[in-house]
Design an enzyme around this catalytic site. Structure first.
Site, PDB file in Angstrom:
ATOM      1  N   GLY A  57      14.294  -5.262   8.846  1.00 17.89           N
ATOM      2  CA  GLY A  57      12.795  -4.891   8.879  1.00 17.89           C
ATOM      3  C   GLY A  57      12.628  -3.421   8.309  1.00 17.89           C
ATOM      4  N   GLN A  58      11.663  -2.916   8.097  1.00 20.91           N
ATOM      5  CA  GLN A  58      11.031  -1.831   7.543  1.00 20.91           C
ATOM      6  C   GLN A  58       9.993  -1.143   8.377  1.00 20.91           C
ATOM      7  OE1 GLN A  58      12.359  -0.292   4.538  1.00 20.91           O
ATOM      8  NE2 GLN A  58      11.106   1.549   5.384  1.00 20.91           N
ATOM      9  N   GLY A  59      10.353   0.159   9.078  1.00 24.09           N
ATOM     10  CA  GLY A  59       9.261   0.858   9.888  1.00 24.09           C
ATOM     11  C   GLY A  59       9.077   2.467   9.102  1.00 24.09           C
ATOM     12  N   GLY A  60       8.219   2.965  10.218  1.00 22.59           N
ATOM     13  CA  GLY A  60       7.941   4.293   9.587  1.00 22.59           C
ATOM     14  C   GLY A  60       8.908   4.963   9.651  1.00 22.59           C
ATOM     15  N   PHE A  61      10.227   4.690  10.363  1.00 25.64           N
ATOM     16  CA  PHE A  61      11.206   5.832  10.548  1.00 25.64           C
ATOM     17  C   PHE A  61      12.295   5.423   9.465  1.00 25.64           C
ATOM     18  CE2 PHE A  61      10.618   7.408  15.094  1.00 25.64           C
ATOM     19  CZ  PHE A  61       9.347   7.918  14.807  1.00 25.64           C
ATOM     20  N   GLY A  62      12.165   4.247   8.749  1.00 23.97           N
ATOM     21  CA  GLY A  62      13.025   3.803   7.874  1.00 23.97           C
ATOM     22  C   GLY A  62      13.402   2.320   8.113  1.00 23.97           C
TER      23      GLY A  62
ATOM     24  N   VAL B 263      16.079  -1.102   8.848  1.00 21.61           N
ATOM     25  CA  VAL B 263      17.078  -1.542   9.599  1.00 21.61           C
ATOM     26  C   VAL B 263      17.702  -2.717   9.095  1.00 21.61           C
ATOM     27  CG1 VAL B 263      17.601  -2.573  12.025  1.00 21.61           C
ATOM     28  CG2 VAL B 263      15.760  -0.741  11.622  1.00 21.61           C
TER      29      VAL B 263
ATOM     30  N   LYS C 237      20.195   1.482  11.729  1.00 17.00           N
ATOM     31  CA  LYS C 237      19.121   2.106  11.565  1.00 17.00           C
ATOM     32  C   LYS C 237      19.047   3.117  10.497  1.00 17.00           C
ATOM     33  CE  LYS C 237      15.241   3.770  14.273  1.00 17.00           C
ATOM     34  NZ  LYS C 237      14.764   4.036  15.836  1.00 17.00           N
TER      35      LYS C 237
ATOM     36  N   ASP D 113       7.549   5.137  24.738  1.00 13.09           N
ATOM     37  CA  ASP D 113       7.283   3.843  23.620  1.00 13.09           C
ATOM     38  C   ASP D 113       7.313   2.454  24.161  1.00 13.09           C
ATOM     39  OD1 ASP D 113       5.768   3.242  21.421  1.00 13.09           O
ATOM     40  OD2 ASP D 113       7.408   3.586  20.208  1.00 13.09           O
TER      41      ASP D 113
END
Length: 667
Positions: A343-348, A350, A364, A461
């Site tokens: 996956g891809q998130g705001g922090f980078g 995985v 991560k 969170d």
């Protein structure tokens, strides 16, 4: 410990161009094995003449890289012969040359008329073939040797864990070394042992980083499966080798200096073959060390004192054991390939990876321009490394190297809860027993964070995408980048930086920046209602009239129709148990912070049906209009959420007040 590190620093500063091994006497050449492969050639053929020309000339200066590796070929077309020779870095040049001479003679005697063969000696490896073997990674055939005795240890698990950590670190170091010398040495003294284990790993320098990493990973699997715990274990493949034993068989400073020379050389300088000159160099080194000892110790003491003053660094010997080499993680994830991306998130991003011991991990990899900076990264490492609970995702290690920041977690195969609970097809897999187990597990994890761990931690969170599900659908709380520590007497804090996900954040946090353990309780209540209804709080609209989940839940409870909240796909289960969970969830989302129960009280409510529950009052309905979506991931996959982090979302809320960062106070 200080002296050994300082001695290494001194050697590094001297930038030695060459180094030979400690032994002066000629090392006996020990034949391990010779394998005859390939097709046949005829006597007095062109191929035989080419082979007889190649083998004696292969270990000549013109064919070598200056660090014991030789590659050449002779002949043309189908009669062309290819040769590769590799010496161990802990033998001197004379012994290396003798090894090649023995190997050249014996390989022709043992494999007459064979077009391909490989000879393994203690000190070297010699190969020839009728095909190009330069730059190819091969693991067949192989040679293995081991001692029948096991190492003595009182702590088998501790020995295994330290062995794996040592091997993984050395694999990454060897693979990441330059094109002249791909090897690494190291040692460890596992708990319960009086003896130290020593390890040596080497690849042929013609391999790429990924090829070397893969070759060593394959050989380490063999060590683990067949020879783990033996006093001596040797595995030699055509492209790499590993040796582990309980006594020292190399000079660490010699290998380190040789590696320094190889990695600092751009054009492959030659090693000095004159042993007298080499001994002179060693004497000069010893004199330099003695003369500089006082200065070096002083510098090290100063650096040590300065290091302890840093508030946000990853520290302690325990953290050192957690640190992975970037090369090993790069190899485990196939160079962070798209096929391994979870996956891809705001922090980078995985990635899924597999370590040499066949353990699957989730990596991560924080983006360099990620909103999660060094503070959040170190925060997550410091927090999760100290937390051990079955309902928390386990941190296996981290990497801080160059510009890379990596967190290595256990791999959780069933991704995150939101992949199931908000999917109309997958949600059918979640019967009441599984949903109840997930609710209880999340509660136990929160109880540990708030009350039972050495540290009081506010997650900040908690949401469906941050709950990972293992193979048995047990929940694990993940993503501690936003978590905060409280000291023993602290009950709440304020912040001007609101971070979290709309729909899960308590109203006092969104509007005033106040957060406490009761903020997590509010998020837990929302999460329980989502699990029971199968609907998102942030997007729930009853009958299209815009009524949010919490509002509808409260109205249904007040009117005695709370059973309407139950997911229609939830066809089995104890209705009284489900209704009790709805009741507890409504208590968790009360408007007043004081009216919300603690996780200890929530646990008691779930465990004792005889315990009378308070009547809930109207909950907090904070749901701003026009909530946007951001792409988020937490080790297991992707999800859409109204997430807000400073500088990332148009819906982020900024409040006045001071962002209070507390130190760690073990309870």
């Amino acid at each position: 410990m200080v002296f050994s590190r300082c001695g290494f620093f001194l050697i590094c500063m001297l930038q030695l161009p060459v180094l030979v091994v400690i032994t002066e006497a000629l090392v006996p050449q020990v034949l391990l094995s010779i394998e005859c492969l390939g097709g046949n050639y005829t006597d007095n053929s062109t191929y035989q003449r080419n082979l007889n020309t190649l083998l004696p000339s292969l270990p000549s200066a013109g064919n070598g890289n200056g660090y014991g590796f030789y590659n050449s070929s002779f002949g043309e077309n189908e009669d062309k012969v290819y040769g590769v020779a590799l010496c161990r870095p802990f033998v001197d040049p004379d012994a290396c040359g003798d090894c090649f001479s023995f190997a050249s003679n014996n390989i022709k005697l043992t494999c007459p008329f064979k077009k391909e063969a490989i000879a393994w000696y203690d000190n070297c490896t010699l190969r020839y073939s009728d095909r190009s073997i330069y730059g190819t990674m091969e693991t067949q055939p192989f040679y293995s040797r081991w001692n029948t005795q096991n190492v003595s240890t009182l702590d088998v698990d501790g020995f295994y864990n330290q062995f794996i950590a040592l091997m993984e670190r050395l694999r990454g170091q060897a693979a990441a070394n330059g094109p002249l010398l791909k090897c690494a040495v190291g040692n460890a003294t596992p708990p319960g042992m009086y003896q130290t284990i020593y390890a040596f790993l080497q690849c042929t320098p013609d391999l790429s980083l990924q090829q070397c990493s893969d070759c060593l990973a394959a050989s380490l699997v063999d060590v683990r499966n067949y020879f783990f715990g033996k006093k001596i274990a040797v595995i030699i493949y055509p492209s790499c080798c590993i040796r582990v034993q309980d006594s020292v068989f190399y000079e660490p400073a010699s290998i380190e200096a040789l590696l320094l020379s190889a990695n600092g050389t751009t054009s492959g300088g030659k090693k000095q073959s004159n042993s007298n000159t080499a001994r002179t160099v060693i004497i000069i080194i010893v004199v330099a060390i003695v003369g500089s000892l006082v200065v070096i110790i002083s510098v090290c003491i100063y650096a040590r004192l300065r290091k302890t003053k840093k508030n946000l660094e990853v520290r302690s010997a325990e953290d050192d054991d957690l640190q992975f080499d970037f090369g090993s993680i790069r190899g485990a994830t196939n160079d962070f390939s798209e096929s391994n991306k979870l996956g891809q998130g705001g922090f980078g991003a995985v990635y899924r990876g597999r370590l040499w011991n066949e353990v699957d991990v989730a990596v991560k990899r924080l983006s360099r321009d990620s909103a999660q900076g060094d503070i959040e990264f170190k925060n997550e490492v410091e927090l999760v490394a100290k937390l051990h609970h079955r309902n928390l995702v386990r941190l296996l290690g981290f990497c801080l190297e160059r510009n890379e920041r990596l967190l290595i977690y256990e791999f959780v195969p069933n991704a995150s809860l939101d992949h199931f609970i908000f999917d109309p097809i997958k949600r059918e897999q979640l019967d009441w027993d599984i949903r109840y187990k997930i609710i209880i597990g999340i509660g136990r994890g929160l109880l540990y964070l708030h009350e039972d761990s050495r540290l009081r931690i506010i997650h900040r969170d908690l949401k469906a995408s941050n709950i990972l599900l293992d193979a048995e659908m047990n929940p694990k709380i993940a993503d501690f980048g936003m978590a905060r520590l409280f000291n023993i007497d602290q009950t709440q804090a304020e912040t001007s930086r609101i971070v979290g996900t709309y729909g899960y954040m308590a109203p006092e946090y969104v509007m005033r920046g106040h957060f406490s353990v009761k903020s997590d309780i509010y998020s837990f209540g929302v999460l329980v209602l989502e699990i029971l209804t199968g609907q998102k709080n942030s997007s729930f609209q009853h009958q299209g009239n815009g009524e949010a989940l919490l509002s509808y839940a409260w109205k249904s409870w007040r009117e005695g129709t709370a059973s309407n909240l139950i997911d229609p796909l939830l066809r089995t289960g104890s209705k009284p148990e489900i209704m009790r969970c709805i009741h507890i969830a409504l208590l968790c989302v009360q408007q007043s912070v004081a009216d919300r129960p603690t996780m200890t009280a929530v646990s008691q409510m779930h465990n004792s049906n005889s315990l009378n529950l308070l009547v809930p009052s109207e909950p907090a309905f904070f749901m701003p209009s026009g909530i946007g979506s951001s792409f988020d991931t937490s080790l297991g996959g992707e999800s859409n959420s109204g997430e807000t982090r400073s500088g990332q979302s148009k819906n982020s809320v900024q409040n006045s007040g001071q962002d209070l960062i507390t130190e760690i106070y073990p309870r």
